[in-house]
Design an enzyme around this catalytic site. Structure first.
Site, PDB file in Angstrom:
ATOM      1  CD  GLU A 126      23.345  82.731   2.383  1.00  0.00           C
ATOM      2  OE1 GLU A 126      22.978  81.522   2.906  1.00  0.00           O
ATOM      3  OE2 GLU A 126      24.728  82.173   2.997  1.00  0.00           O
ATOM      4  CG  ASP A 171      34.015  83.467  17.792  1.00  0.00           C
ATOM      5  OD1 ASP A 171      33.153  83.830  18.533  1.00  0.00           O
ATOM      6  OD2 ASP A 171      33.122  83.920  16.565  1.00  0.00           O
TER       7      ASP A 171
END
Length: 215
Positions: free
Chosen positions: A130, A155
């Site tokens: 991240e 999805d």
């Protein structure tokens, strides 16, 4: 008599002050509860923060790349027709984030887009990179686990159509974009990924493999 009146007035003022204090305390508590619920909602719904992997071109043969494109392109085109999400953008994301379907998350969890959380109460944990405070850090997170790549792609487009729990229109601009450059830029502005170069990487993949031809 005067003393008695003063005592009565003082008592009334005291009761009034207590009521005011209770009202202020109640408002502060209400604001805190609302703020806390928003924070908890964001922490429990991390749909918009996928894992980003670097594509190692040397490990993926041209044949494997074409096989992957052929497998996901019909699904991406169908989803574009249903939602407006450009097939090129969806395919580039799948390629970039799953290393052409070869990442552990794509193989074991059938998750092509690094979407976090649970899917039908199923999840799988992996370390992920991240970008925070101008640097890359490694954290462990739970990612949605699917039964197939098609389920993952469906999805993914559902997320774009419904948005996040805190912003139903978060990806609206992505769905209305008519070309891949606008689509990828809208995706980055919407905060889909923490990578500051996310849009540029997607454009590079789209142009290198001519994915715009599937739009």
């Amino acid at each position: 008599m005067i003393v008695g009146e003063k005592m009565i007035i003082k008592t009334k003022k005291s009761k009034k002050k207590k009521r005011q204090d209770l009202i202020v305390t109640g408002i502060v508590c209400l604001v805190f509860v609302v703020f806390l619920s928003i924070i908890i909602g964001k922490l429990s719904q991390e749909e918009a923060a996928p894992v980003i992997t670097e594509v190692d071109e040397a490990k993926i043969t041209a044949e494997k790349k074409q096989t992957f494109i052929k497998k996901i392109s019909p699904i991406a085109k169908k989803n574009q027709k249903d939602s407006g999400l450009l097939a090129s953008v969806s395919m580039a994301q799948a390629i970039l984030e799953s290393d052409w379907g070869t990442s552990d998350l794509a193989v074991e969890g059938k998750n092509l887009f690094g979407i976090k959380g649970q899917y039908k109460k199923q999840s799988i944990k992996y370390p992920t990179q991240e970008f925070e405070n101008d640097e890359w850090i490694t954290v462990e997170a739970a990612f949605r686990k699917y039964s197939s790549w098609e389920e993952s792609m469906n999805d993914h487009v559902k997320l774009f159509k419904e948005g996040t729990t805190w912003n139903a229109n978060q990806y609206k601009e992505v769905l209305v974009a008519k070309d891949y450059k606008k689509g990828t830029m809208a995706l980055q502005k919407a905060g889909y990924a923490t990578d500051p170069d996310y849009a540029d990487k997607l454009v590079s993949v789209i142009e290198k493999y001519k994915l715009m031809e599937y739009d």
